[in-house]
Design an enzyme around this catalytic site. Structure first.
Site, short mmCIF file in Angstrom:
data_model
loop_
_atom_site.label_atom_id
_atom_site.label_comp_id
_atom_site.label_asym_id
_atom_site.label_seq_id
_atom_site.Cartn_x
_atom_site.Cartn_y
_atom_site.Cartn_z
CE1 TYR A 1 8.49 17.66 8.50
CE2 TYR A 1 10.19 16.24 7.58
CZ TYR A 1 9.45 17.40 7.52
OH TYR A 1 9.64 18.30 6.51
CB SER B 1 4.15 8.65 5.22
OG SER B 1 3.42 8.79 4.02
CG HIS C 1 -6.91 6.56 11.08
ND1 HIS C 1 -8.16 6.27 10.56
CD2 HIS C 1 -6.49 5.42 11.68
CE1 HIS C 1 -8.45 5.00 10.82
NE2 HIS C 1 -7.46 4.47 11.51
CG ASP D 1 -8.61 3.86 7.10
OD1 ASP D 1 -8.27 4.33 6.00
OD2 ASP D 1 -7.79 3.41 7.93
CD GLU E 1 -0.43 -15.16 -15.66
OE1 GLU E 1 -1.54 -14.57 -15.58
OE2 GLU E 1 0.35 -14.98 -16.62
CD GLU F 1 0.07 -10.74 -16.00
OE1 GLU F 1 -1.14 -10.69 -16.26
OE2 GLU F 1 0.89 -11.43 -16.64
#
Length: 337
Positions: A26, A28, A110, A193, A229, A233
């Site tokens: 139980y 994510s 998965h 993946d 930087e 960002e």
């Protein structure tokens, strides 16, 4: 080769309406699958080893019966395995395999353990995958809004001759068919993946960010400037790509930045980088990475834990913790040591 996409019309829920689904884990994805399934009219049990764990308490608070995994399997028709990859083989051998019945459907989000043979289901059951292409909280929130997150569907074993239809029904029940469920294979989902995680999304991006920060700070620039930087960002640029691809990102940035993209990017990601990516892909395809990961887990993850501790104390991480306190809008998440 053209892909096949299913929507609600070709993924009717009716096929599993009378089924009981055991959601094993139980975390994510588990909380999202369980709640969406229930809201779609499917009976759900949650399987969890520790009834007092935070995840078990969360499931109980959401109104689900929480039972040991073996009991959940015995009571179910469909088993969705949502425990971490490294734990599934042991959970499967101890709790799932002894309680499987012919005609059941074993599902994963998965393909790692099925594709590489760490979990080997009997031929008498369906083995399928529904893999939402988004985190669990988004799978849940989009469903609640009346939408859904696109999913991948794959079939490894088709014992009942209805495996694809049953998997699509599950995908619809968690909201995936509202956005589209794309047919694929366990091989393609697993290998792409792992490749994406290692070479671009996690491994590649992390190393690029760290290296950029190091080059600037060693050249004498303040770490705060380097952090903004090379780390802060990144989200601004990725959000533009997320919305409209590379073209929209380049449309949105300055001409100076766009020219720098074309001029310098290929000098950073070189033929040698491509060769390293190709080597990584081969080690994923031939199972070497999977075996290395399993061996590391079997020893208690000593190398992972050592690297995790070292990386948490890098100058870029120390600088980031300080700067994020200045940006209240970020909702900063700091890992407690």
């Amino acid at each position: 080769m053209a892909i096949k996409v299913h929507y609600e019309k070709t993924a009717p829920i009716d096929l599993i309406k009378d089924s009981t689904v055991a959601v094993i884990g139980y975390g994510s994805q588990g909380h999202a699958h369980a709640q969406n399934l229930r809201d779609s009219g499917i009976k759900v049990l949650v399987g969890n080893h520790n009834a007092t764990s935070s995840n078990a308490k969360l499931a109980l608070s959401h109104g689900f019966p929480v039972v040991p995994p073996a009991d959940a399997v015995r009571a179910a028709d469909i088993i969705m395995c949502l425990v971490p990859d490294e734990f599934l083989p042991e959970v499967y051998e101890a709790d799932i395999a002894p309680n499987l019945r012919p005609g059941m459907m074993l599902m994963v989000a998965h393909g790692f353990n099925i594709h590489f043979g760490f979990v080997k289901p009997p031929k008498t059951i369906d083995v399928t995958m529904i893999a939402p292409k988004g985190p669990g909280h988004t799978v849940r929130s989009e469903y609640v809004k009346g939408g859904g997150v696109p999913c991948l569907v794959a079939v490894k074993q088709n014992a009942t001759k209805k495996a694809l239809q049953r998997a699509l029904a599950y995908g619809n029940a968690i909201g995936g068919a509202r956005a589209g469920i794309i047919e694929t294979t366990f091989k393609d989902e697993t290998e792409t993946d792992l490749f994406g995680e290692q070479t671009v999304l996690c491994g590649g991006l992390s190393e690029l960010i760290k290296t950029g920060f190091d080059v600037l700070t060693k050249a004498g620039y303040p770490p705060e400037m380097a952090y903004f930087e090379c780390m802060h960002e990144v989200k601004l640029i990725v959000d533009l790509m997320y919305q409209g691809g590379l073209s929209y990102m380049r449309y949105s940035i300055s001409n100076t930045a766009e020219f720098g993209d074309y001029h310098t990017g290929p000098k950073i990601i070189t033929k040698q980088t491509r060769k390293a990516m190709e080597k990584a892909l081969k080690q994923i395809q031939n199972g070497k990475f999977a075996k290395t990961f399993r061996a590391e887990c079997a020893k208690g993850k000593p190398n992972m834990n050592k690297i995790r501790k070292k990386e948490a104390n890098l100058p870029i991480e120390q600088t980031g913790r300080k700067l994020r306190k200045m940006m209240k809008w970020i909702d900063a998440k700091e890992i407690q040591k």
